[in-house]
Each structure stands twice: as C-alpha cells, then as structure tokens.
Design a protein around this motif. Structure first.
Motif, short mmCIF file in Angstrom:
data_model
loop_
_atom_site.label_atom_id
_atom_site.label_comp_id
_atom_site.label_asym_id
_atom_site.label_seq_id
_atom_site.Cartn_x
_atom_site.Cartn_y
_atom_site.Cartn_z
N UNK A 1 16.61 74.48 82.97
CA UNK A 1 17.35 73.23 82.73
C UNK A 1 17.04 72.21 83.82
N UNK A 2 16.83 70.96 83.37
CA UNK A 2 16.55 69.85 84.28
C UNK A 2 17.63 68.77 84.11
N UNK A 3 17.54 67.75 84.90
CA UNK A 3 18.53 66.67 84.86
C UNK A 3 18.33 65.72 83.68
N UNK A 4 17.09 65.63 83.17
CA UNK A 4 16.84 64.72 82.06
C UNK A 4 15.70 65.21 81.17
N UNK A 5 15.61 64.63 79.99
CA UNK A 5 14.61 65.06 79.00
C UNK A 5 13.19 64.73 79.42
N UNK A 6 12.99 63.63 80.09
CA UNK A 6 11.61 63.27 80.47
C UNK A 6 11.02 64.32 81.41
N UNK A 7 11.83 64.90 82.27
CA UNK A 7 11.36 65.96 83.15
C UNK A 7 11.00 67.21 82.34
N UNK A 45 10.36 68.47 91.80
CA UNK A 45 11.33 68.14 90.76
C UNK A 45 12.20 69.37 90.51
N UNK A 46 13.24 69.54 91.29
CA UNK A 46 14.06 70.76 91.16
C UNK A 46 14.72 70.89 89.79
N UNK A 47 14.86 72.12 89.37
CA UNK A 47 15.60 72.39 88.13
C UNK A 47 17.08 72.42 88.45
N UNK A 48 17.90 72.31 87.41
CA UNK A 48 19.35 72.44 87.57
C UNK A 48 19.77 73.90 87.53
N UNK A 49 19.12 74.67 86.63
CA UNK A 49 19.46 76.08 86.52
C UNK A 49 18.36 76.83 85.79
N UNK A 50 18.42 78.15 85.91
CA UNK A 50 17.45 79.04 85.28
C UNK A 50 18.19 80.29 84.82
N UNK A 51 18.00 80.65 83.56
CA UNK A 51 18.51 81.92 83.04
C UNK A 51 17.32 82.66 82.44
N UNK A 52 17.30 83.99 82.62
CA UNK A 52 16.20 84.78 82.05
C UNK A 52 16.75 86.08 81.48
N UNK A 53 16.08 86.56 80.41
CA UNK A 53 16.34 87.88 79.86
C UNK A 53 14.99 88.50 79.51
N UNK A 54 15.01 89.80 79.33
CA UNK A 54 13.85 90.52 78.83
C UNK A 54 14.37 91.52 77.81
N UNK A 55 13.64 91.68 76.71
CA UNK A 55 14.07 92.62 75.68
C UNK A 55 12.88 93.15 74.91
#
Length: 173
Positions: free
Chosen positions: A92-98, A64-74
């Motif tokens: 981020x995924x394509x829908x809420x159920x995922x 179930x591939x994701x649409x995008x990924x963002x990461x930070x560290x602080x």
C-alpha cells in the motif's frame, strides 16, 4: 494429452473464478478452476517494505516509502497430484500514481521484488520464486503481487500464469 486438457481447464475457468474471489470466496474460486487450497500461512504484516525488498524495487521503496505490506503464502492443488505454492503481497502507498510507478518497475523482470514469504511457513522445504509466473493487480492505493511455482506434478507456464492472475485478485486479509 491429459496435461493439455488440464491446462485448458484452468484457463477456461479463470473468468468463472474471478467473481467469487472478488467476493471474498477464494475457496469457491479455486474449486471452479478444479483446484483446492491445501495449506496457507497466517498473514504477515510489515510496515517496512524496504527490509522485505531487493535490487531496484528496494531503491524505489527507499525513495518512495510504502504505507504498509501484508504477505501470505499458500498451496493449491488438484486431484492429479499437481500442486503450486503461491505468494501474495499487498503493498500500500499513499496515492495511486505511486502504485502505477511501482507496478511499472515490478512488471519488468529482473528489477527485484518484494521478498515472497518462504514455503517453510507451511512446513515445506523452501521454494525459490523465480518471478516468471507473476501477476500484479492495482486496486486504489494498493498493488497486489502474486507469484507461483510448481511444487509437485507438472503445471505449465500458462497454468501458473492463470493461478497468479486469480490470486492477485484476492482481497487483502
């Protein structure tokens, strides 16, 4: 005794911190908890979630591939020398159920994870995130995952859990 008072202070002010963090005023939120942001990495975007994951989480993301990924560290800290490093990932995924299926997997300790960014991005020695101090917050088609570890001083498990709960509300950069 002072340690218990400090822990109680973080938990007591968690509710006060949630409103400003949702309004994109993270520094105000940390201040309400008696903390301040000491350092932060730049946002690290990635489209390939599989490459930044491991174990069962990786298997899930292969299917179930994701649409995008963002990461930070602080890093946040207080005036008593306590500091914690926090990793936040927005998946981020394509829908809420995922998102809900992914969160059920993420919420089970030991199933793997999205790899947190290393603290070396902050010119610090690398910290191993154990996943014990973790909070996930679903919002629409995105799951925000926050993890924390103490890097100096003595934050309790409750302190770190409180910090991750607020960090998981941070808006995506």
């Amino acid at each position: 005794m002072a340690r218990n008072a400090a822990s109680r202070n973080l938990k007591e002010h968690k509710t006060d911190a949630k409103r400003p963090v949702r309004q994109r005023r993270a520094d105000d939120a940390w201040q309400r908890m008696g903390l301040r942001r000491l350092r932060q990495s730049s946002k690290m975007p990635a489209v390939d979630c599989v490459a930044h994951s491991f174990r069962e989480v990786r298997e899930f993301l292969v299917r179930t591939p994701c649409k995008s990924l963002d990461r930070i560290v602080f890093v946040v800290g207080d005036d008593q020398g306590n500091a914690a490093v926090i990793s936040v990932a927005w998946v981020e995924f394509r829908n809420r159920s995922t998102v809900w299926k992914f969160q059920r997997l993420e919420d089970r300790h030991g199933t793997g994870d999205i790899r947190p960014l290393g603290s070396s991005l902050l010119d610090m020695h690398d910290i191993e995130f154990t996943g014990h101090y973790y909070y996930a917050e679903p919002r629409g088609t995105t799951l925000t995952i926050a993890e924390a570890e103490t890097i100096s001083g003595t934050y309790s498990a409750d302190d770190l859990d409180t910090i991750t709960e607020v960090a998981a509300l941070l808006p995506r950069p």
